[in-house]
Design an enzyme around this catalytic site. Sequence first.
Site, PDB file in Angstrom:
ATOM      1  N   ASN A 115       0.743  -1.190  -0.062  1.00  0.00           N
ATOM      2  CA  ASN A 115       0.102  -0.127  -0.128  1.00  0.00           C
ATOM      3  C   ASN A 115       0.654   1.336  -0.007  1.00  0.00           C
ATOM      4  OD1 ASN A 115      -1.911  -1.680   0.057  1.00  0.00           O
ATOM      5  ND2 ASN A 115      -2.666  -1.252   2.372  1.00  0.00           N
ATOM      6  N   HIS A 161     -17.407  35.745 -31.175  1.00  0.00           N
ATOM      7  CA  HIS A 161     -18.573  34.846 -31.802  1.00  0.00           C
ATOM      8  C   HIS A 161     -18.215  34.280 -33.313  1.00  0.00           C
ATOM      9  CE1 HIS A 161     -21.288  37.199 -29.060  1.00  0.00           C
ATOM     10  NE2 HIS A 161     -20.273  38.279 -29.153  1.00  0.00           N
ATOM     11  N   SER A 282      -6.178  12.322 -48.519  1.00  0.00           N
ATOM     12  CA  SER A 282      -7.193  11.560 -48.664  1.00  0.00           C
ATOM     13  C   SER A 282      -7.151  10.391 -49.538  1.00  0.00           C
ATOM     14  CB  SER A 282      -8.483  12.328 -49.082  1.00  0.00           C
ATOM     15  OG  SER A 282      -9.349  11.473 -49.633  1.00  0.00           O
ATOM     16  N   LYS A 288      -6.892  16.755 -51.415  1.00  0.00           N
ATOM     17  CA  LYS A 288      -6.992  17.039 -50.123  1.00  0.00           C
ATOM     18  C   LYS A 288      -5.802  17.114 -49.407  1.00  0.00           C
ATOM     19  CE  LYS A 288     -10.371  17.183 -48.087  1.00  0.00           C
ATOM     20  NZ  LYS A 288     -11.428  16.563 -47.132  1.00  0.00           N
ATOM     21  N   GLU A 295      -6.763  17.951 -35.640  1.00  0.00           N
ATOM     22  CA  GLU A 295      -8.102  17.140 -35.263  1.00  0.00           C
ATOM     23  C   GLU A 295      -7.746  16.272 -34.031  1.00  0.00           C
ATOM     24  OE1 GLU A 295     -10.721  16.361 -38.937  1.00  0.00           O
ATOM     25  OE2 GLU A 295      -8.502  16.572 -39.577  1.00  0.00           O
ATOM     26  N   TYR A 322      -6.661   2.206   2.533  1.00  0.00           N
ATOM     27  CA  TYR A 322      -6.413   1.479   0.949  1.00  0.00           C
ATOM     28  C   TYR A 322      -7.635   0.514   0.571  1.00  0.00           C
ATOM     29  CZ  TYR A 322      -4.754  -0.910  -3.016  1.00  0.00           C
ATOM     30  OH  TYR A 322      -4.494  -1.485  -4.237  1.00  0.00           O
ATOM     31  N   GLN A 327      -6.148   0.702  -7.293  1.00  0.00           N
ATOM     32  CA  GLN A 327      -5.201   0.102  -8.234  1.00  0.00           C
ATOM     33  C   GLN A 327      -5.701   0.735  -9.795  1.00  0.00           C
ATOM     34  OE1 GLN A 327      -3.868  -4.157  -8.325  1.00  0.00           O
ATOM     35  NE2 GLN A 327      -5.369  -4.610  -9.794  1.00  0.00           N
ATOM     36  N   LYS A 330      -3.913   4.068 -12.003  1.00  0.00           N
ATOM     37  CA  LYS A 330      -2.722   4.262 -12.907  1.00  0.00           C
ATOM     38  C   LYS A 330      -2.912   4.599 -14.413  1.00  0.00           C
ATOM     39  CE  LYS A 330      -0.695   1.357  -9.517  1.00  0.00           C
ATOM     40  NZ  LYS A 330      -2.139   1.302  -8.977  1.00  0.00           N
TER      41      LYS A 330
HETATM   42  N1  ARG Z   1      -1.625  -3.507  -7.312  1.00  0.00           N
HETATM   43  C1  ARG Z   1      -1.928  -2.783  -6.069  1.00  0.00           C
HETATM   44  C2  ARG Z   1      -2.507  -1.549  -6.463  1.00  0.00           C
HETATM   45  O1  ARG Z   1      -1.781  -0.994  -7.574  1.00  0.00           O
HETATM   46  C3  ARG Z   1      -0.741  -2.630  -5.134  1.00  0.00           C
HETATM   47  C4  ARG Z   1      -1.310  -2.656  -3.727  1.00  0.00           C
HETATM   48  C5  ARG Z   1      -2.147  -3.780  -3.298  1.00  0.00           C
HETATM   49  N2  ARG Z   1      -2.347  -3.682  -2.001  1.00  0.00           N
HETATM   50  C6  ARG Z   1      -3.236  -4.717  -1.526  1.00  0.00           C
HETATM   51  N3  ARG Z   1      -3.502  -4.513  -0.282  1.00  0.00           N
HETATM   52  N4  ARG Z   1      -3.739  -5.676  -2.028  1.00  0.00           N
HETATM   53  O2  ARG Z   1      -3.028  -0.647  -5.873  1.00  0.00           O
END
Ligand code: ARG
Length: 463
Positions: A115, A161, A282, A288, A295, A322, A327, A330
């Site tokens: 964690n 405008h 195109s 074109k 875009e 946690y 998770q 990311k």
């Molecule tokens: N892969 C987990 C995450 O990205 C790591 C932490 C996992 N912790 C746990 N208590 N299962 O959050």
Amino acid sequence: MTKDKNTALWGGRFESAPDDVMQAINASIGVDQRLAAEDIAGSRAHAAMLAATGIISAEDEKAIQQGLDVIADEIARGAFAFSDALEDIHMHIEARLGELIGEAAGRLHTARSRNDQVVTDLRLWVRGAIDGLQEQIRAFQRALVALAEPHAGTIMPGFTHLQSAQPVSFGHHLLAYVQMMERDYGRFGDARARLNECPLGAAALAGTAYPIDREMTAQALGFDRPMANSLDAVSARDFALEFLSAASICAVHLSRLAEEIVLWTSAGFAFVALSDAFSTGSSIMPQKRNPDAAELVRAKSGRIAGDLQALLMVMKGLPLAYSKDMQEDKEPVFDAHDALRLCLAAMTGMIADLQVNTGAMAAAAGANHATATDLADWLVRETGMAFRRAHHLTGQIVRLAEQQGKTLDALSLEDMQRLAPMLDERVFSVLSPAASMASRSSYGGTAPHNVKAQIAKWKDALK
Ligand code: ARG
């Protein structure tokens, strides 16, 4: 389908292995392998601290550091095997370390939890990402200033405008984006300053009974200080949200210039042309030249803002500390980062070799009576008339010009005087777009000498 034995690092109290679906939903290695370098850096700092405080022996630390060297090298060479069975990057590295150095590997996780480990990794990663994006913002600003420099005096129609409003300098228009990017740079910097505290040592949530030295790990990883509350340390993701919101705002800024490039390259405007390197053709219409990159920058701003929404919704209502929900933090961070890097690079490339059609800009700036405000201002300045009355008289003169199919500066003085007898020939000095633009010399205004001063200031600041 359950398997015979649970071999996961946490599998001690389990009799059978996880179902394939359990493994599939639980695994994050496909995403978090991007944290490998940060994870190794965190483990190095943690191991050194464990040895310095006497929690592990110097020999064990040495073995751990050497094992981590090997793993870093394997990952860099693409020789490291990733598998869903090992769930995430932390387990992968720990398991491999066990293969390489045996028993000592099991001591690395003392006084630490995944964690605090994962969020340390992500803070380090976002910090590096911000540094890279700030460099790209600087490069983009330099490209904008370089294009602005020869165009301080280039006249284009300024719009409100999307209707032609008053003539402005093309350089001035470009510098507006330099200002936006400066604030984006600052927003990323502010986020970086706030995120730079170290969660490592918060362990699972409550801290640890081992005599760890959190100052030491914080310092080794370049953090300003350890985070003061262990629950906050493992739970907080506002650093990632701030990163995503700075990225969203920056992307929205880019999308506005992207949209202008789409408009300006169209036949109706023809203000600019993109180089071959930043145009596409195109497959059916041979004539074109499409502004696909612009875009896509426009579109990716939506995607980046969506990443911010995604993480906001993941975090909403999560109790401390946690939860596995986190998770999912990311993917949006990586996705927004990758998209924004591409957007900044593409915008820099497009601006760096943009071809400017000054004739088309000047013609458009002269059309649609864009100097009508200057005529009204002349009446106020030279005759003491109230602005509202001058506005009304000028409106009548504009209608006359429309009836005659002429621009304001092509009307005869006699015709104008029939509507506004107080006019004299001096008024022609303000009716041209160039005179109009030059007259806007208030601070921040579009007068070319102002624009030149701003360009000089930016060239110096962006050295
Ligand atoms: N892969 C987990 C995450 O990205 C790591 C932490 C996992 N912790 C746990 N208590 N299962 O959050």
